[in-house]
Design a protein around this motif. Structure first.
Motif, PDB file in Angstrom:
ATOM      1  N   GLY A 214      -9.173  -2.273   4.054  1.00 30.83           N
ATOM      2  CA  GLY A 214     -10.317  -2.175   3.162  1.00 30.83           C
ATOM      3  C   GLY A 214     -10.246  -0.937   2.287  1.00 30.83           C
ATOM      4  N   LYS A 215      -9.841   0.171   2.876  1.00 28.68           N
ATOM      5  CA  LYS A 215      -9.711   1.405   2.098  1.00 28.68           C
ATOM      6  C   LYS A 215      -8.618   1.264   1.055  1.00 28.68           C
ATOM      7  N   ARG A 216      -7.499   0.635   1.425  1.00 27.16           N
ATOM      8  CA  ARG A 216      -6.410   0.439   0.477  1.00 27.16           C
ATOM      9  C   ARG A 216      -6.843  -0.502  -0.650  1.00 27.16           C
ATOM     10  N   THR A 217      -7.579  -1.547  -0.294  1.00 23.96           N
ATOM     11  CA  THR A 217      -8.042  -2.505  -1.306  1.00 23.96           C
ATOM     12  C   THR A 217      -9.020  -1.848  -2.272  1.00 23.96           C
ATOM     13  N   ARG A 218      -9.920  -1.022  -1.744  1.00 26.75           N
ATOM     14  CA  ARG A 218     -10.876  -0.329  -2.623  1.00 26.75           C
ATOM     15  C   ARG A 218     -10.159   0.620  -3.573  1.00 26.75           C
ATOM     16  N   PHE A 219      -9.141   1.281  -3.077  1.00 25.82           N
ATOM     17  CA  PHE A 219      -8.376   2.180  -3.946  1.00 25.82           C
ATOM     18  C   PHE A 219      -7.730   1.414  -5.095  1.00 25.82           C
ATOM     19  N   VAL A 220      -7.107   0.278  -4.769  1.00 27.70           N
ATOM     20  CA  VAL A 220      -6.452  -0.524  -5.806  1.00 27.70           C
ATOM     21  C   VAL A 220      -7.481  -1.051  -6.798  1.00 27.70           C
ATOM     22  N   ASN A 221      -8.625  -1.502  -6.289  1.00 28.07           N
ATOM     23  CA  ASN A 221      -9.658  -2.031  -7.190  1.00 28.07           C
ATOM     24  C   ASN A 221     -10.198  -0.936  -8.118  1.00 28.07           C
TER      25      ASN A 221
ATOM     26  N   LEU B 164       4.271   0.396  -7.770  1.00 27.62           N
ATOM     27  CA  LEU B 164       5.257   1.365  -7.319  1.00 27.62           C
ATOM     28  C   LEU B 164       4.580   2.578  -6.678  1.00 27.62           C
ATOM     29  N   TYR B 165       3.468   2.995  -7.232  1.00 27.72           N
ATOM     30  CA  TYR B 165       2.734   4.127  -6.664  1.00 27.72           C
ATOM     31  C   TYR B 165       2.248   3.803  -5.249  1.00 27.72           C
ATOM     32  N   MET B 166       1.778   2.596  -5.031  1.00 25.99           N
ATOM     33  CA  MET B 166       1.287   2.212  -3.702  1.00 25.99           C
ATOM     34  C   MET B 166       2.401   2.235  -2.668  1.00 25.99           C
ATOM     35  N   GLN B 167       3.601   1.932  -3.075  1.00 27.10           N
ATOM     36  CA  GLN B 167       4.730   1.938  -2.129  1.00 27.10           C
ATOM     37  C   GLN B 167       5.292   3.337  -1.905  1.00 27.10           C
ATOM     38  N   LEU B 168       5.215   4.181  -2.923  1.00 25.28           N
ATOM     39  CA  LEU B 168       5.865   5.492  -2.824  1.00 25.28           C
ATOM     40  C   LEU B 168       4.913   6.599  -2.420  1.00 25.28           C
ATOM     41  N   ASN B 169       3.755   6.648  -3.026  1.00 25.28           N
ATOM     42  CA  ASN B 169       2.901   7.829  -2.901  1.00 25.28           C
ATOM     43  C   ASN B 169       1.627   7.602  -2.100  1.00 25.28           C
ATOM     44  N   TYR B 170       1.122   6.375  -2.109  1.00 24.07           N
ATOM     45  CA  TYR B 170      -0.166   6.170  -1.442  1.00 24.07           C
ATOM     46  C   TYR B 170       0.026   6.221   0.071  1.00 24.07           C
ATOM     47  N   LYS B 171      -0.703   7.083   0.712  1.00 25.19           N
ATOM     48  CA  LYS B 171      -0.622   7.226   2.164  1.00 25.19           C
ATOM     49  C   LYS B 171      -1.973   7.695   2.670  1.00 25.19           C
ATOM     50  N   GLN B 172      -2.562   6.922   3.558  1.00 23.65           N
ATOM     51  CA  GLN B 172      -3.834   7.319   4.146  1.00 23.65           C
ATOM     52  C   GLN B 172      -3.603   8.380   5.217  1.00 23.65           C
ATOM     53  N   GLY B 173      -4.617   9.181   5.428  1.00 22.02           N
ATOM     54  CA  GLY B 173      -4.503  10.239   6.425  1.00 22.02           C
ATOM     55  C   GLY B 173      -4.233   9.707   7.810  1.00 22.02           C
ATOM     56  N   ILE B 174      -4.808   8.556   8.141  1.00 21.57           N
ATOM     57  CA  ILE B 174      -4.611   7.991   9.471  1.00 21.57           C
ATOM     58  C   ILE B 174      -3.172   7.518   9.650  1.00 21.57           C
ATOM     59  N   GLU B 175      -2.550   7.058   8.563  1.00 24.83           N
ATOM     60  CA  GLU B 175      -1.149   6.635   8.644  1.00 24.83           C
ATOM     61  C   GLU B 175      -0.230   7.838   8.825  1.00 24.83           C
TER      62      GLU B 175
END
Length: 817
Positions: free
Chosen positions: A124-131, A171-182
């Motif tokens: 959900g957090k990832r989806t909200r970021f993309v939206n 590309l940004y989601m694969q390279l740079n996006y990282k949640q703190g929990i991950e």
């Protein structure tokens, strides 16, 4: 402890009640069935465990270059007699070289463990970021107008942090996006791997997969050490029959260990001394009789009398999770846990019902081999279950055999052993051929020497001839005899060739042929080890050959990656349970938080998340070289910036690195196009401004010219006016002077007339005289101006004619009347 006298055991029925499965008799049946399947020998004396362990031992000796030389001696012995042979029987260590190439090459392939949140919170957090990013991209113009008009930012992200396009966002989601929990999860797994020295465990596993074709590890948890990752020797491992290379459908695993009595007492402190003594007698004697310790190559008779052979096994089965749902008088429902024998009545007036589900469980057991002594049988207390399916359970053992078919395991070393034997035999025959070689000799013609006279009265004896030949290489001979005939022995010494050279060449060719066959069956060519590079081969061809060799052993790398990935998943699940239930969880959080203080808060909620674990493998040298070649080509053509090349090199995933390189190249092209368009627009603007300047200069010049003309015209006009004023003034003065003269003339005329009128009363004569006198006086009074000269010419009129007009203004009207 349960005991039985049965001699034949079969695996017990799993379709029994949970209470039966919890009994020690059931556990003993499981343990004895495993023992019978693996340790009982058939009529030919063949046992599954002994064959497996003997094969592992044999392959490991080949991998170390220490295989048995008995077979080689049997090839050379004549009726068992080797007394005539003096050979170096030490094996040629050809296989260790290839094993080290594969194993060490795998150690060079470093990897990074990546965790991706798969639970509802993370997705959900990832989806909200993309939206939010998509919203900013779709309303970029509107947001810009709001900022200009209202001075308020309505953006979700800053402009410099926002991906420009959808492709860049992916590309940004694969390279740079990282949640703190991950990030916290990755640090937790990495910390546990370091605490268990997984690098050394992985090296041993890689060596086993290469050598014996199978690798195994085990993960456990205890309150003292926490999560433990252990190496398992496949030679001591037993498992249920499977055809899956990753052993995912096995329902039992077991590990054979020879442990001392002291260790046994530590693990099971409730055992009495009498029981331990009986176990030593039963277990050791039975183990010796059944060869349980026959493959324990380090044991001696003393240690065997103080150790027992133990089978630690895991048995996967299922249990029924039964609950009684009772309805209270208030209408609420209450769940009460029951066993699987609970069977409520079917009457309608009964206000409760049975709710049941089936889930997998693991039972742990410890059996002393050769006896019926079951030391442990209980349901595992620290089972791990996938978050997506809590009814499934993961075994503690993770095993992989990439080349398994119908239960038979093949390895890289097993392919090489036949050719290693042939190479060893050829090496021994080479030694034998060299020993049997006859050195080169000389033929000495005694009759030829007898015909030679040295000139001092003595003959040329054989000893002197040989000394001269060996020291100088010269020979004295006579072509004619003393009688003058042709001497057939004119060259008294002739060299004789040795023997055995042709056989050595044949053996050397055979040795190279077997070595090439070994490379062919394994795929480890000369380009892989660099032992015999072709000087005429291009660098690209050699790299291609090395890449093909890497492909030939890729299955070993994938098998090692599978074990590491599964271990990381198990650690993730165990760590989640540890944080949720373990009393010392804060100590684990603090030990992990030392790597990142910002992850401490994330750790507290780690058990609420589910993660997908995968390995990001660092590219090998060939892949790096290809990527670097692409980077250098892009830099040489100025398709990317130097900063882009640095970013691409830092990416471990070769696929993402190439994607980023393509994206940065396209972005650079767009930037160059925009810059070129801006330069063109600036040039056009500059040209327009220059043209405007030129036109303005022309206009200014025309204006200056016009102004000059105007000024010149004005000056001319002023000159004309001044000239006219001067002329007017001169004419005015002349007219005034003329006027004055006319006035004087009129006055004189009037005066003359008056005088004439006054004298009219005189006589005519007198009048005539006076008239003449008057004329004379008038002439005398006006000699130059009014009076006319006394000439015969007519009188000139001094009145101006035609000069009385000035610019249309007639001044004649001012004449005296």
């Amino acid at each position: 402890m349960a005991k039985t006298k049965a001699n034949i055991y079969a695996f017990p029925n799993q379709a029994v009640s949970d209470s039966v499965k919890r009994t020690e008799d059931y556990g003993l049946s499981v343990g004895k069935a495993i023992e019978q399947e693996w340790f009982n020998k058939d009529s030919n004396g063949v046992g599954r465990f002994y064959n497996s362990k003997e094969e592992c031992h044999r392959l490991r000796l080949y991998a170390r270059g220490e295989q048995s030389i008995r077979k080689y001696k049997d090839e050379f012995a004549i009726n068992g007699d080797l007394s005539y042979l003096n050979l170096d029987w030490k094996p040629v260590p050809i296989i260790p070289k290839f094993v080290d190439i594969v194993v060490n090459g795998m150690q060079d392939r470093t990897f990074a463990i990546k965790a991706v949140g798969q639970d509802e919170l993370s997705t959900g957090k990832r989806t909200r970021f993309v939206n939010d990013v998509q919203q900013d991209l779709n309303t970029a113009d509107l947001l810009l107008n709001i900022e200009k008009e209202l001075g308020v930012s309505a953006r979700n992200f800053e402009v410099n942090q926002l991906p420009a396009t959808t492709e860049e966002l992916e590309l940004y989601m694969q390279l740079n996006y990282k949640q703190g929990i991950e990030i916290a999860e990755e640090q937790a797994i990495e910390n546990i791997f370091k605490a268990n020295d997984y690098d050394s465990v992985k090296r041993r596993v890689d060596y086993d997969i290469t050598t014996i074709g199978i690798g195994a590890t085990k993960h456990t948890f205890n309150n003292t050490d926490g999560v433990k990752l252990e190496y398992v020797d496949p030679a001591n491992l037993v498992w249920s029959y499977t055809e899956d290379p990753n052993f995912s459908d096995c329902y039992y695993f077991g590990e054979i260990k020879n442990i001392s009595i002291n260790e046994l007492k530590k693990r099971f402190p409730n055992l009495s001394n009498e029981t331990l003594e009986q176990l030593i007698k039963k277990g050791s004697n039975k183990a010796v009789n059944n060869n349980y310790n026959s493959l324990n190559y380090a044991n001696d008779s003393i240690s065997q009398n103080n150790t027992v052979t133990v089978l630690n096994f895991n048995w996967k089965t299922w249990e029924h999770d039964v609950h009684k749902i009772k309805e209270s008088p208030t209408g609420a429902s209450k769940a009460i846990e029951k066993d699987d024998s609970f069977d409520p009545p079917k009457e309608q007036q009964v206000r409760f019902e049975k709710v049941e589900q089936t889930r997998e469980v693991i039972y742990e057991g410890v059996l002393i081999l050769g006896t019926s002594e079951l030391l442990k049988w209980e349901k595992a207390s620290n089972m791990i279950r996938p978050y997506a399916n809590v009814n499934k359970v993961m075994m503690n053992y993770i095993v992989s055999a990439p080349r398994m078919y119908k239960g038979s395991i093949d390895s890289l070393v097993s392919k090489m052993t036949p050719y290693a034997d042939l190479i060893q035999l050829t090496h021994l025959k080479l030694q034998q051929a060299i020993q049997r070689m006859i050195p080169s000799g000389v033929y000495l013609d005694a009759d030829g020497l007898a015909e030679i006279d040295l000139g001092n009265g003595t003959n040329y004896n054989p000893q002197e001839a040989l000394n001269m030949y060996f020291q100088t290489g010269s020979v004295i001979g006579r072509s004619l005899t003393v009688e003058g005939d042709q001497n057939p022995g004119k060259v008294p010494i002739t060299e004789l060739p040795g023997s055995g050279g042709g056989q050595i060449q044949v053996l050397a060719a055979a040795y190279n042929q077997y070595l090439q066959m070994l490379r062919d069956v394994t795929g480890l060519n000369e380009a892989r080890d660099g032992s015999d590079p072709d000087p005429y081969a291009l660098v690209g061809v050699q790299k291609l050959a090395a890449a093909n060799s890497n492909v030939a052993t890729r299955h070993i790398l994938y098998s090692s990656m599978y074990i590491t990935t599964k271990l990381a998943e198990a650690v993730s699940l165990r760590f989640k349970d540890l944080l949720e239930y373990h009393p010392t969880k804060q100590a684990f959080i603090d030990s992990i938080g030392q790597f990142s203080v910002g992850s401490l808060e994330e750790m507290k909620n780690l058990h609420l998340h589910d993660f997908g674990i995968f390995l990001e493998l660092e590219p090998d040298e060939d892949e790096k070289a290809i990527l670097e070649q692409n980077i250098q080509m892009a830099l040489s053509k100025e398709n990317i910036f130097l900063e882009d090349a640095i970013d691409v090199r830092e990416i471990k995933n070769i696929k993402l690195a190439n994607q980023l390189l393509k994206f940065r190249r396209l972005a650079k092209q767009k930037a160059d196009q925009a810059q070129a368009q801006a330069a063109s627009a600036a040039q056009a603007k500059a040209q327009g401004e220059a043209q405007i300047s030129i036109e303005s200069a022309k206009a200014d010049a025309e204006q200056i010219k016009t102004t000059s003309k105007i000024q010149l015209s004005s000056a001319e006009t002023e000159m004309d006016i001044k000239k006219m004023e001067l002329e007017t003034r001169a004419k005015k003065e002349l007219m005034q002077y003329e006027f004055n003269l006319n006035v004087q003339l009129k006055e004189l005329e009037l005066k003359s007339q008056m005088e004439l009128a006054n004298r009219s009363n005189n006589s005519m004569l007198q009048r005539e005289l006076l008239k003449e006198e008057g004329k004379r006086i008038a002439i005398a009074n006006k000699p130059k101006i009014s009076g006319a000269p006394n000439t015969d010419r007519p009188v000139k009129d001094f009145e101006s004619k035609g000069n009385d007009t000035l610019g249309g203004f007639d001044v004649g009207r001012f004449e005296a009347s």
